[in-house]
Design a protein around this motif. Structure first.
Motif, PDB file in Angstrom:
ATOM      1  N   LEU A  48       0.678  -1.169   0.183  1.00 48.25           N
ATOM      2  CA  LEU A  48       0.085   0.021  -0.033  1.00 48.25           C
ATOM      3  C   LEU A  48       0.946   1.258   0.107  1.00 48.25           C
ATOM      4  O   LEU A  48       1.881   1.351   0.608  1.00 48.25           O
ATOM      5  CB  LEU A  48      -0.905  -0.057   1.084  1.00 48.25           C
ATOM      6  N   ASP A  49       0.534   2.073  -0.796  1.00 54.96           N
ATOM      7  CA  ASP A  49       1.174   3.599  -0.833  1.00 54.96           C
ATOM      8  C   ASP A  49       0.759   4.343   0.463  1.00 54.96           C
ATOM      9  O   ASP A  49      -0.246   4.742   0.561  1.00 54.96           O
ATOM     10  CB  ASP A  49       0.900   4.225  -2.029  1.00 54.96           C
ATOM     11  N   ALA A  50       1.990   4.474   1.287  1.00 58.26           N
ATOM     12  CA  ALA A  50       1.447   5.495   2.496  1.00 58.26           C
ATOM     13  C   ALA A  50       1.361   6.874   2.304  1.00 58.26           C
ATOM     14  O   ALA A  50       0.786   7.558   2.994  1.00 58.26           O
ATOM     15  CB  ALA A  50       2.529   5.190   3.683  1.00 58.26           C
ATOM     16  N   ASP A  51       1.820   7.407   1.240  1.00 63.09           N
ATOM     17  CA  ASP A  51       1.496   8.841   0.843  1.00 63.09           C
ATOM     18  C   ASP A  51       0.602   8.907  -0.286  1.00 63.09           C
ATOM     19  O   ASP A  51       0.799   9.709  -1.453  1.00 63.09           O
ATOM     20  CB  ASP A  51       3.028   9.256   0.416  1.00 63.09           C
ATOM     21  N   ASP A  52      -0.414   8.148  -0.402  1.00 66.19           N
ATOM     22  CA  ASP A  52      -1.502   8.217  -1.319  1.00 66.19           C
ATOM     23  C   ASP A  52      -2.162   9.674  -1.074  1.00 66.19           C
ATOM     24  O   ASP A  52      -2.234  10.181  -0.141  1.00 66.19           O
ATOM     25  CB  ASP A  52      -2.488   7.230  -1.110  1.00 66.19           C
TER      26      ASP A  52
ATOM     27  N   GLN B 108      -9.606   6.258   5.143  1.00 60.13           N
ATOM     28  CA  GLN B 108      -9.906   4.800   5.352  1.00 60.13           C
ATOM     29  C   GLN B 108      -9.057   4.103   5.982  1.00 60.13           C
ATOM     30  O   GLN B 108      -7.870   4.560   5.847  1.00 60.13           O
ATOM     31  CB  GLN B 108     -10.350   4.159   4.014  1.00 60.13           C
ATOM     32  N   CYS B 109      -9.569   2.939   6.838  1.00 57.44           N
ATOM     33  CA  CYS B 109      -8.517   2.100   7.616  1.00 57.44           C
ATOM     34  C   CYS B 109      -7.953   1.153   6.568  1.00 57.44           C
ATOM     35  O   CYS B 109      -8.240   1.105   5.271  1.00 57.44           O
ATOM     36  CB  CYS B 109      -9.452   1.440   8.441  1.00 57.44           C
ATOM     37  N   ILE B 110      -7.054   0.586   7.075  1.00 53.15           N
ATOM     38  CA  ILE B 110      -6.047  -0.617   6.224  1.00 53.15           C
ATOM     39  C   ILE B 110      -7.068  -1.735   5.417  1.00 53.15           C
ATOM     40  O   ILE B 110      -6.768  -1.984   4.380  1.00 53.15           O
ATOM     41  CB  ILE B 110      -5.162  -1.234   7.114  1.00 53.15           C
ATOM     42  N   ILE B 111      -8.004  -1.945   6.142  1.00 52.95           N
ATOM     43  CA  ILE B 111      -9.131  -3.138   5.845  1.00 52.95           C
ATOM     44  C   ILE B 111      -9.835  -2.538   4.465  1.00 52.95           C
ATOM     45  O   ILE B 111      -9.925  -3.134   3.468  1.00 52.95           O
ATOM     46  CB  ILE B 111     -10.122  -3.434   6.751  1.00 52.95           C
ATOM     47  N   GLU B 112     -10.129  -1.379   4.383  1.00 52.92           N
ATOM     48  CA  GLU B 112     -11.057  -0.953   3.450  1.00 52.92           C
ATOM     49  C   GLU B 112     -10.202  -0.439   2.297  1.00 52.92           C
ATOM     50  O   GLU B 112     -10.556  -0.713   1.210  1.00 52.92           O
ATOM     51  CB  GLU B 112     -11.733   0.767   4.117  1.00 52.92           C
ATOM     52  N   GLN B 113      -8.774   0.152   2.547  1.00 54.51           N
ATOM     53  CA  GLN B 113      -7.861   0.286   1.443  1.00 54.51           C
ATOM     54  C   GLN B 113      -7.414  -0.989   0.879  1.00 54.51           C
ATOM     55  O   GLN B 113      -7.483  -1.171  -0.409  1.00 54.51           O
ATOM     56  CB  GLN B 113      -6.549   0.962   2.075  1.00 54.51           C
ATOM     57  N   LEU B 114      -7.458  -2.168   1.500  1.00 49.87           N
ATOM     58  CA  LEU B 114      -7.320  -3.511   0.847  1.00 49.87           C
ATOM     59  C   LEU B 114      -8.316  -3.774   0.062  1.00 49.87           C
ATOM     60  O   LEU B 114      -8.184  -4.374  -1.116  1.00 49.87           O
ATOM     61  CB  LEU B 114      -6.959  -4.526   2.005  1.00 49.87           C
ATOM     62  N   MET B 115      -9.494  -3.572   0.542  1.00 49.14           N
ATOM     63  CA  MET B 115     -10.717  -3.852  -0.433  1.00 49.14           C
ATOM     64  C   MET B 115     -10.787  -3.234  -1.608  1.00 49.14           C
ATOM     65  O   MET B 115     -10.947  -3.548  -2.778  1.00 49.14           O
ATOM     66  CB  MET B 115     -11.942  -3.786   0.327  1.00 49.14           C
ATOM     67  N   HIS B 116     -10.299  -1.678  -1.594  1.00 50.17           N
ATOM     68  CA  HIS B 116     -10.319  -0.938  -2.845  1.00 50.17           C
ATOM     69  C   HIS B 116      -9.200  -1.558  -3.668  1.00 50.17           C
ATOM     70  O   HIS B 116      -9.322  -1.486  -4.897  1.00 50.17           O
ATOM     71  CB  HIS B 116     -10.317   0.452  -2.343  1.00 50.17           C
ATOM     72  N   CYS B 117      -8.171  -1.848  -3.153  1.00 49.17           N
ATOM     73  CA  CYS B 117      -6.881  -2.148  -3.954  1.00 49.17           C
ATOM     74  C   CYS B 117      -7.185  -3.499  -4.662  1.00 49.17           C
ATOM     75  O   CYS B 117      -6.850  -3.968  -5.764  1.00 49.17           O
ATOM     76  CB  CYS B 117      -5.622  -2.503  -3.145  1.00 49.17           C
ATOM     77  N   ASN B 118      -7.868  -4.680  -3.998  1.00 44.81           N
ATOM     78  CA  ASN B 118      -8.272  -5.663  -4.509  1.00 44.81           C
ATOM     79  C   ASN B 118      -9.380  -5.270  -5.689  1.00 44.81           C
ATOM     80  O   ASN B 118      -9.328  -6.178  -6.979  1.00 44.81           O
ATOM     81  CB  ASN B 118      -9.004  -6.618  -3.688  1.00 44.81           C
ATOM     82  N   GLN B 119     -10.380  -4.527  -5.552  1.00 49.66           N
ATOM     83  CA  GLN B 119     -11.127  -4.236  -6.569  1.00 49.66           C
ATOM     84  C   GLN B 119     -10.419  -3.537  -7.984  1.00 49.66           C
ATOM     85  O   GLN B 119     -10.622  -3.988  -9.012  1.00 49.66           O
ATOM     86  CB  GLN B 119     -12.212  -3.123  -6.103  1.00 49.66           C
ATOM     87  N   ARG B 120      -9.455  -2.606  -7.651  1.00 49.10           N
ATOM     88  CA  ARG B 120      -8.706  -1.916  -8.666  1.00 49.10           C
ATOM     89  C   ARG B 120      -7.943  -3.281  -9.230  1.00 49.10           C
ATOM     90  O   ARG B 120      -7.528  -2.985 -10.635  1.00 49.10           O
ATOM     91  CB  ARG B 120      -7.578  -0.873  -8.040  1.00 49.10           C
TER      92      ARG B 120
END
Length: 263
Positions: A117-121, A129-141
């Protein structure tokens, strides 16, 4: 008598009013503590301290259980979720159960590296968003990107007479395998680095403990040395006294024998 009775009744009424005021004030304070979460925070602190004491009694000085990298990543994700949504009571208990964030979790930067994950997004939505939500979005992307990439490869294969669909799929699978192998090697390297840091901290702690033990034994031997010397002096003086008493008894026996012979 009427005046005394009236004064007594007035005092009883005043005491009753004071009791009502105190009870009302007590109820207001309790309600205020319930609303601002003070009572729940105190309960959480008590539970956390109780768990810490119980864990401290179970673990010995030289036996510590270290979580592996996967466990630390999961613990860090849970901590991030609880912090983001202000579950402070559960967070305090969870921190104590994993032995603290330094032992059972990872730093935020290390966690982002492990999860790619990019910490400086710059995206404000992802930053909030929390890490779980970021992971969900990353999986979708990633799913969308994979679908687009596959469709492009199929289009290229259909347009190019020299590239078949089977070759495109084989190339795509090779790229995926190389990426997975790279991620696996990076995880192994990060896990070994974390184990090395933990081992260094344990060595430093054991060195300090050994130094303290050596100083304690040195001070104990220094204290016991004068006591041993005193005991030796006492034994020598006892031997001298016993020797003098024996010589005196021998002289008296000889003197008595001479007197008997003369008699």
């Amino acid at each position: 008598s009427n005046a005394l009775a009236n004064s007594h009744n007035f005092r009883n009424m005043e005491d009753g009013d004071n009791a009502k005021v105190l009870q009302r004030r007590y109820d207001e304070i309790v309600n205020e503590w319930l609303q601002n979460g003070f009572i729940e925070q105190m309960k959480a602190k008590i539970r956390s301290q109780l768990i810490k004491d119980m864990k401290h009694r179970k673990h010995t000085m030289f036996k510590t259980e270290h979580c592996n990298l996967k466990r630390r990543i999961l613990n860090s994700i849970v901590i991030d979720f609880l912090q983001r949504y202000s579950y402070t009571d559960t967070l305090s208990v969870f921190r104590s159960e994993i032995g603290g964030e330094l032992i059972g979790a990872l730093h935020a930067s290390d966690l982002h590296k492990q999860l790619n994950l990019d910490a400086d997004d710059d995206d404000d939505d992802d930053a909030q968003q929390c890490i779980i939500e970021q992971l969900m979005h990353c999986n979708q992307r990633r799913a969308i990107a994979t679908t687009q990439y596959a469709s492009k490869q199929l289009q290229i294969g259909s347009n190019d007479s020299h590239c078949t669909q089977t070759q495109c799929q084989r190339t795509y699978q090779q790229l995926i395998d190389i990426l997975n192998a790279k991620n696996h090697v990076q995880c192994l390297l990060d896990e070994e680095r974390i184990k090395l840091k933990s081992a260094k901290r344990e060595i430093q702690y054991l060195e300090k403990l050994l130094l303290n033990t050596t100083n304690l034994s040195t001070s104990t031997s220094t204290i016991n040395k004068p006591a041993n010397q005193a005991c030796e002096l006492f034994e020598e003086s006892s031997k001298v006294v016993n020797k003098e008493e024996k010589e005196k008894e021998e002289k008296e026996a000889k003197k008595a024998a001479v007197q008997q012979v003369e008699a």
